[in-house]
Design an enzyme around this catalytic site. Structure first.
Site, PDB file in Angstrom:
ATOM      1  N   ASP A 174      10.410  26.476 -52.619  1.00 62.64           N
ATOM      2  CA  ASP A 174      11.214  27.987 -52.640  1.00 62.64           C
ATOM      3  C   ASP A 174      10.649  29.199 -53.707  1.00 62.64           C
ATOM      4  O   ASP A 174      11.733  30.016 -53.344  1.00 62.64           O
ATOM      5  CB  ASP A 174      13.073  27.177 -53.077  1.00 62.64           C
ATOM      6  CG  ASP A 174      13.550  28.894 -51.733  1.00 62.64           C
ATOM      7  OD1 ASP A 174      13.132  29.347 -51.082  1.00 62.64           O
ATOM      8  OD2 ASP A 174      14.685  28.752 -52.335  1.00 62.64           O
ATOM      9  N   HIS A 218      16.438  26.036 -42.720  1.00 67.66           N
ATOM     10  CA  HIS A 218      17.074  26.622 -43.735  1.00 67.66           C
ATOM     11  C   HIS A 218      18.234  27.775 -43.335  1.00 67.66           C
ATOM     12  O   HIS A 218      18.879  27.914 -43.350  1.00 67.66           O
ATOM     13  CB  HIS A 218      15.416  27.804 -44.118  1.00 67.66           C
ATOM     14  CG  HIS A 218      15.427  28.771 -45.609  1.00 67.66           C
ATOM     15  ND1 HIS A 218      16.405  29.424 -45.733  1.00 67.66           N
ATOM     16  CD2 HIS A 218      14.838  28.273 -46.370  1.00 67.66           C
ATOM     17  CE1 HIS A 218      15.671  29.515 -46.941  1.00 67.66           C
ATOM     18  NE2 HIS A 218      14.760  28.743 -47.469  1.00 67.66           N
ATOM     19  N   GLU A 268       8.270  24.475 -48.780  1.00 68.08           N
ATOM     20  CA  GLU A 268       9.793  26.145 -48.784  1.00 68.08           C
ATOM     21  C   GLU A 268       8.738  26.836 -49.147  1.00 68.08           C
ATOM     22  O   GLU A 268       9.441  27.237 -50.287  1.00 68.08           O
ATOM     23  CB  GLU A 268      11.012  25.250 -48.512  1.00 68.08           C
ATOM     24  CG  GLU A 268      11.713  26.322 -48.544  1.00 68.08           C
ATOM     25  CD  GLU A 268      13.544  25.981 -49.079  1.00 68.08           C
ATOM     26  OE1 GLU A 268      13.734  24.801 -49.141  1.00 68.08           O
ATOM     27  OE2 GLU A 268      13.729  26.843 -49.346  1.00 68.08           O
ATOM     28  N   HIS A 299       7.851  30.376 -49.326  1.00 65.49           N
ATOM     29  CA  HIS A 299       7.935  31.994 -48.314  1.00 65.49           C
ATOM     30  C   HIS A 299       6.908  33.105 -48.718  1.00 65.49           C
ATOM     31  O   HIS A 299       6.684  33.277 -49.312  1.00 65.49           O
ATOM     32  CB  HIS A 299       9.351  32.515 -48.442  1.00 65.49           C
ATOM     33  CG  HIS A 299      10.649  31.361 -48.085  1.00 65.49           C
ATOM     34  ND1 HIS A 299      10.902  30.935 -47.077  1.00 65.49           N
ATOM     35  CD2 HIS A 299      11.454  30.554 -48.749  1.00 65.49           C
ATOM     36  CE1 HIS A 299      11.640  30.019 -47.038  1.00 65.49           C
ATOM     37  NE2 HIS A 299      11.837  30.404 -48.282  1.00 65.49           N
TER      38      HIS A 299
HETATM   39 ZN    ZN Z   1      13.678  28.758 -48.996  1.00 69.74          ZN
END
Ligand code: ZN
Length: 316
Positions: free
Chosen positions: A279, A161, A8, A10
């Site tokens: 993340d 998400h 995850e 980004h």
């Molecule tokens: Zn995320």
């Protein structure tokens, strides 16, 4: 350090910045500027942070909401395609360190299916990340059958998400701290996944593959209750809800660096169902890496969660 694939992670591509900016209105400008710098960096800062965290490979995805917030289907389809092309170019500079999840506009389900296929077959992406509902359209909607049919045929992992709900939850009125990552996003995203289970999506597409962050948005904790109450609700599903969650859903540890829910997820879903995610840049990559390196786990299980499960599932 255990070797890791992170799921995850980004980025922002040029055409999607205007969708992202409004999500930052409550974030201090200096922090927003730092996030922007990290989201648009595909080079040294990201790679050095990956090295420090034991991350061999990051599967990159567009930061939300992207085209999930676009009202014009044709514009959404075009911008998603541009984002995927941009991402593919960046991945090609470091194919040993990066992979990608496609950005998909489900506003036009047939075009979404075609774009997913292009991304998986031609650009060698691992699947797609969908940033929650698309202007109130959830992924269980019957109109999305062409998308799921193609995703199933391709064996593509669809990572759901978190996103803001369509309307603020009235139970959270007066408590803005609860509205988003602290609680509201989990309610929204867990509910979105449950719509797919209860709506029979996995009966219609039994090989569909869904991923959730945050160790499954509380679903692994609740399996018994889903099965127990489903009996009384007259659901016409082929299997108990828990069975779909165990067979069709994978989870990552993104944003949930805590031993108890990790163990719950492993026990409830199985040792091959939990994967790593940081993340980045919204959470600290090093912290996520350190958590998995040090949490009390048998070493072969640590290696599976860190790397092997994702390598097998995504063919990396
Ligand atoms: Zn995320």
């Amino acid at each position: 350090m255990v070797k890791k694939i992170a799921l995850e992670e980004h980025v922002l591509t040029p055409g999607l910045i205007d969708y992202w900016r409004p999500t930052m209105t409550t974030v201090p400008p200096a922090l927003t500027a730092d996030l922007f710098k990290r989201l648009t960096d595909f080079g040294d800062v990201r790679l050095e942070t990956m090295d420090k965290s034991g991350i061999a490979r990051a599967v990159l995805s567009v930061a939300g909401p992207g085209v999930q917030a676009e009202r014009d289907a044709a514009v959404a389809t075009k911008k998603a395609k541009e984002a995927n092309d941009h991402l593919a170019v960046e991945i090609q500079k470091r194919p040993d360190r990066y992979a990608g999840f496609a950005h998909i506009a489900v506003q036009d389900p047939k075009a979404a299916a075609d774009e997913l296929e292009r991304c998986v077959r031609d650009l060698k992406f691992c699947g797609a990340m969908i940033n929650g509902h698309t202007n109130g359209l959830y992924l269980d909607h019957p109109s999305l059958a062409p998308f799921w049919e193609r995703a199933e045929a391709l064996g593509a992992l669809i990572y759901l998400h978190p996103a803001d709900p369509v309307a603020p939850l009235s139970v959270l009125d007066g408590y803005p701290a609860l509205a988003r990552p602290m609680w509201g996003w989990g309610v929204e995203t867990g509910s979105h996944a449950l719509r797919m289970v209860v709506g029979g999506l996995f009966d219609r597409f039994p090989k569909a593959r869904l991923a959730l962050g945050h160790l499954g948005e509380t679903l692994p904790f609740l399996l018994w209750r889903f099965d127990s109450r489903a009996k009384f609700q007259g659901l016409s599903l082929r299997k108990p809800p828990s069975q779909y969650i165990k067979e069709n859903i994978w989870v990552t540890i993104s944003g949930m660096l805590s031993a108890e829910p990790l163990k719950c997820s492993l026990d409830a879903l199985g040792r091959d169902r939990v994967m790593f995610g940081a993340d980045y840049p919204f959470e600290a990559m090093e912290e996520a890496g350190h958590f998995l390196d040090t949490v009390s786990l048998e070493e072969s299980l640590r290696a599976d969660v860190g790397y092997n499960n994702a390598a097998r599932l995504l063919g990396l």
